[in-house]
Design a protein around this motif. Structure first.
Motif, mmCIF file in Angstrom:
data_model
loop_
_atom_site.group_PDB
_atom_site.id
_atom_site.type_symbol
_atom_site.label_atom_id
_atom_site.label_comp_id
_atom_site.label_asym_id
_atom_site.label_seq_id
_atom_site.Cartn_x
_atom_site.Cartn_y
_atom_site.Cartn_z
ATOM 1 N N UNK A 61 -3.639 5.482 -3.258
ATOM 2 C CA UNK A 61 -2.579 4.501 -3.107
ATOM 3 C C UNK A 61 -1.514 4.992 -2.129
ATOM 4 N N UNK A 62 -0.929 4.072 -1.333
ATOM 5 C CA UNK A 62 0.130 4.470 -0.408
ATOM 6 C C UNK A 62 1.317 5.129 -1.096
ATOM 7 N N UNK A 63 1.614 4.684 -2.324
ATOM 8 C CA UNK A 63 2.768 5.273 -2.982
ATOM 9 C C UNK A 63 2.475 6.661 -3.535
ATOM 10 N N UNK A 64 1.210 7.034 -3.581
ATOM 11 C CA UNK A 64 0.911 8.410 -3.960
ATOM 12 C C UNK A 64 0.912 9.318 -2.746
ATOM 13 N N UNK A 65 1.074 8.715 -1.570
ATOM 14 C CA UNK A 65 1.156 9.468 -0.322
ATOM 15 C C UNK A 65 2.428 9.067 0.410
ATOM 16 N N UNK A 66 3.608 9.504 -0.083
ATOM 17 C CA UNK A 66 4.864 9.063 0.511
ATOM 18 C C UNK A 66 4.966 9.353 2.000
ATOM 19 N N UNK A 67 4.351 10.417 2.453
ATOM 20 C CA UNK A 67 4.466 10.767 3.862
ATOM 21 C C UNK A 67 3.795 9.737 4.760
ATOM 22 N N UNK A 68 2.826 9.008 4.215
ATOM 23 C CA UNK A 68 2.128 8.009 5.016
ATOM 24 C C UNK A 68 2.796 6.653 4.938
ATOM 25 N N UNK A 69 3.673 6.463 3.943
ATOM 26 C CA UNK A 69 4.349 5.178 3.772
ATOM 27 C C UNK A 69 5.838 5.411 3.632
ATOM 28 N N UNK A 70 6.559 5.502 4.740
ATOM 29 C CA UNK A 70 7.994 5.760 4.659
ATOM 30 C C UNK A 70 8.709 4.645 3.928
ATOM 31 N N UNK A 71 9.806 5.003 3.268
ATOM 32 C CA UNK A 71 10.549 4.030 2.486
ATOM 33 C C UNK A 71 11.177 2.954 3.355
ATOM 34 N N UNK A 72 11.566 3.284 4.568
ATOM 35 C CA UNK A 72 12.140 2.295 5.471
ATOM 36 C C UNK A 72 11.543 2.461 6.849
ATOM 37 N N UNK A 73 11.270 1.340 7.485
ATOM 38 C CA UNK A 73 10.790 1.353 8.851
ATOM 39 C C UNK A 73 11.960 1.161 9.799
ATOM 40 N N UNK A 74 11.912 1.789 10.992
ATOM 41 C CA UNK A 74 12.995 1.597 11.956
ATOM 42 C C UNK A 74 13.229 0.130 12.258
ATOM 43 N N UNK A 75 12.138 -0.649 12.313
ATOM 44 C CA UNK A 75 12.277 -2.073 12.622
ATOM 45 C C UNK A 75 13.090 -2.783 11.543
ATOM 46 N N UNK A 76 12.834 -2.435 10.266
ATOM 47 C CA UNK A 76 13.561 -3.056 9.170
ATOM 48 C C UNK A 76 15.024 -2.653 9.181
ATOM 49 N N UNK A 391 8.526 7.405 -9.457
ATOM 50 C CA UNK A 391 7.415 6.633 -10.007
ATOM 51 C C UNK A 391 6.098 6.982 -9.320
ATOM 52 N N UNK A 392 6.135 7.069 -7.984
ATOM 53 C CA UNK A 392 4.900 7.326 -7.248
ATOM 54 C C UNK A 392 4.352 8.722 -7.497
ATOM 55 N N UNK A 393 5.212 9.636 -7.975
ATOM 56 C CA UNK A 393 4.750 10.988 -8.298
ATOM 57 C C UNK A 393 4.215 11.063 -9.728
ATOM 58 N N UNK A 406 1.628 -1.540 -6.888
ATOM 59 C CA UNK A 406 2.092 -0.687 -5.803
ATOM 60 C C UNK A 406 2.966 -1.487 -4.840
ATOM 61 N N UNK A 407 2.531 -2.720 -4.545
ATOM 62 C CA UNK A 407 3.305 -3.568 -3.643
ATOM 63 C C UNK A 407 4.679 -3.883 -4.196
ATOM 64 N N UNK A 408 4.756 -4.147 -5.498
ATOM 65 C CA UNK A 408 6.057 -4.434 -6.102
ATOM 66 C C UNK A 408 6.960 -3.213 -6.028
ATOM 67 N N UNK A 409 6.423 -2.018 -6.329
ATOM 68 C CA UNK A 409 7.242 -0.803 -6.257
ATOM 69 C C UNK A 409 7.680 -0.533 -4.819
ATOM 70 N N UNK A 410 6.817 -0.839 -3.869
ATOM 71 C CA UNK A 410 7.182 -0.659 -2.461
ATOM 72 C C UNK A 410 8.335 -1.593 -2.093
ATOM 73 N N UNK A 411 8.221 -2.861 -2.513
ATOM 74 C CA UNK A 411 9.308 -3.822 -2.255
ATOM 75 C C UNK A 411 10.598 -3.364 -2.925
ATOM 76 N N UNK A 412 10.493 -2.929 -4.184
ATOM 77 C CA UNK A 412 11.675 -2.523 -4.942
ATOM 78 C C UNK A 412 12.372 -1.341 -4.284
ATOM 79 N N UNK A 413 11.603 -0.351 -3.867
ATOM 80 C CA UNK A 413 12.188 0.848 -3.270
ATOM 81 C C UNK A 413 12.704 0.610 -1.863
#
Length: 526
Positions: A61-76, A391-393, A406-413
């Motif tokens: 899951x992406x949330x188990x790999x935080x380095x691959x899924x940053x919490x914020x994107x520069x575009x956002x 949570x992801x850890x 996972x998608x909900x936690x990604x949105x929430x974070x």
């Protein structure tokens, strides 16, 4: 819990289509051939339009790999997209469960409000549940003969705008204290949409006309007369985040709800190809081939079948005739507490809802809610102990079946601060775990808030008392009649009547307790 509607369908065979396979195994929420559901997504109008992004759950899951899924994107960050918890409409209650004769106490987003019917304006009003005089709860008051909300403590009266119209203790020829600004009670913008009362959690005057610029999400099927759309509500002893996650998780159904979903194989788990699409500050959509779903923050999660994925022309023809959806409206109440409003609109079997009392459907739906309530309450406390940010850890979610969670936690974070914003009203601690009977209580969490279940509860209790009286009276008559006054057949009949009445009263007492008070759920023997 998303299986609640399936329980209702299974308990009424006329709603199920012939030649169906086991439900909830081929589809995320309901079997396409079995329910012959929606041929198009529900029409839902929201003030904010999502911008296309793509997020698909992978293994791991992406949330188990935080380095691959940053919490914020520069575009956002450049666009400044963030979810503001206090700039959204929140549902309070279905209006079918509100009594116009009295005020109602509710809590939403940590805010204590009083809901009451203003007959002068012909509208439901939502105020702060505190009289400006001495902060007594206005929800304990009454609606006076002039249609004003009256505080029961000292009799101060307020109109639909929150203005104080009468202070009994103030001399009529003296200073007009009721005209002072401090004598007013805070009134929130409110509206009724889809037969649900919504309110805007900010009393600042700039939001007085917010309804003109931003409306609650609109679901056309609920208002469509060709659909039936019975609603229910339940206060839940775990928080908003866990409630939404559970509704988004189809993989738990054959295990957590096995004892209820008798047609679902206890070992019916299987790989699910779930993926998240268009995730941004305004929510996300999800895809599982034949079924789709959407999360419209902060409250709405709903699912429907995808007409483009129907397997045959025969199914397409059937689906065009029968449409069905699952709508869950999740309300943050306070840490460790949430409220669920559910509605399952369908355009077939309308006659069933006309002859089957609403409370009977609620009995089954509450049983499903109870079957995993303790699990989720404990789970929430464990997540709190490690911290929501971890949570992801703490959670290992390697398969695609967890994509929506996972998608909900990604949105929430990423967009909503990692958790509900309580504006500092709470210390952050969860309420302690109460005794199991209190945790799974149905009376205070549902029955007192549901007009149909409350009426059924009172009526069945009356029947129980009548049966007890009949039993005692029958024995009394037999005992007082002299031998030979009545025939042996009559005497025996009255004894049988007394025994049957007593047995029925005991059975009814057990039925009332298990369905309106407390029903435990032991997974080891289900």
């Amino acid at each position: 819990m998303e299986a609640m509607v399936t329980f209702s369908v299974h308990s009424l065979p006329i709603l199920t289509a012939p030649n169906t396979s086991t439900p909830l195994r081929k589809s995320m929420f309901f079997n396409t051939q079995q329910l012959n559901s929606l041929t198009k997504p529900m029409s839902l109008v929201h003030g904010n339009k999502s911008k296309s992004k793509l997020f698909t759950a992978l293994s791991p899951s992406p949330l188990t790999e935080p380095s691959k899924t940053p919490e914020t994107d520069p575009e956002d960050e450049a666009k400044g997209e963030k979810f503001d918890w206090y700039s959204e409409w929140y549902p309070v209650m279905p209006i079918c469960d509100l009594d116009k004769r009295r005020p109602h106490a509710k809590k939403v987003l940590g805010i204590d409000v009083v809901v009451w019917w203003d007959r002068n304006e012909g509208a439901w009003q939502v105020f702060d549940d505190a009289c400006p005089h001495r902060l007594a709860p206005l929800s304990e008051g009454r609606i006076d003969q002039w249609g004003r909300l009256q505080c029961v403590y000292h009799g101060w009266c307020f109109n639909g705008s929150g203005e104080c119209k009468f202070i009994p203790q103030a001399p009529p020829d003296g200073t007009q204290f009721h005209t002072f600004k401090k004598a007013c009670v805070a009134a929130y913008p409110s509206t009724v949409q889809n037969n649900i009362l919504w309110f805007w959690p900010n009393t600042d005057p700039q939001y007085k006309d917010i309804l003109a610029t931003k409306k609650p999400p609109y679901i056309s099927e609920i208002d469509d007369p060709s659909y039936t759309s019975l609603m229910g509500n339940r206060d839940i002893s775990y928080g908003y985040e866990v409630l939404i996650e559970n509704l988004m998780d189809p993989a738990h159904v054959p295990y957590a709800h096995y004892g209820i979903m008798q047609k679902v194989d206890r070992e019916g788990g299987r790989p699910l190809e779930l993926s998240i699409e268009n995730l941004d500050a305004h929510g996300f959509s999800a895809n599982q081939g034949s079924s789709k779903s959407k999360f419209i923050p902060p409250a709405i999660f709903y699912a429907y079948t995808d007409p483009d994925q129907t397997p045959s022309a025969e199914t397409q023809k059937s689906s065009a005739q029968r449409k069905f959806a699952l709508i869950f409206i999740c309300i943050p109440v306070s840490p460790g507490q949430s409220r669920l409003i559910w509605c399952f609109p369908r355009n077939f079997g309308l006659w069933i809802d006309k002859i089957v009392p609403r409370w009977i459907f609620h009995v089954g739906q509450n049983l499903i809610l109870d079957s995993d309530l303790y699990l989720l309450h404990v789970e929430e406390h464990k997540i709190k102990n490690v911290g929501p940010a971890n949570w992801q850890k703490a959670c290992f979610v390697p398969t695609k079946s967890d994509a929506l969670v996972v998608g909900f936690r990604k949105w929430l974070n990423k967009y909503a601060g990692g958790q509900v914003d309580w504006k500092g009203k709470y210390s952050g601690a969860l309420p302690p775990t109460p005794p199991r009977e209190q945790l799974l209580d149905r009376y205070w969490s549902h029955v007192v808030h549901c007009r149909s279940c409350n009426l059924a509860y009172k009526s069945l209790n009356v029947v129980e008392v009548v049966l007890q009286i009949l039993s005692v009276a029958s024995i009394g008559v037999v005992a007082t009649m002299k031998h030979g006054t009545i025939s042996a057949l009559t005497r025996n009949s009255m004894v049988v009547l007394a025994v049957l009445s007593f047995a029925m009263s005991k059975w009814l007492a057990h039925f009332i307790y298990k369905n309106f008070r407390y029903h435990d759920y032991d997974h080891a023997f289900c």
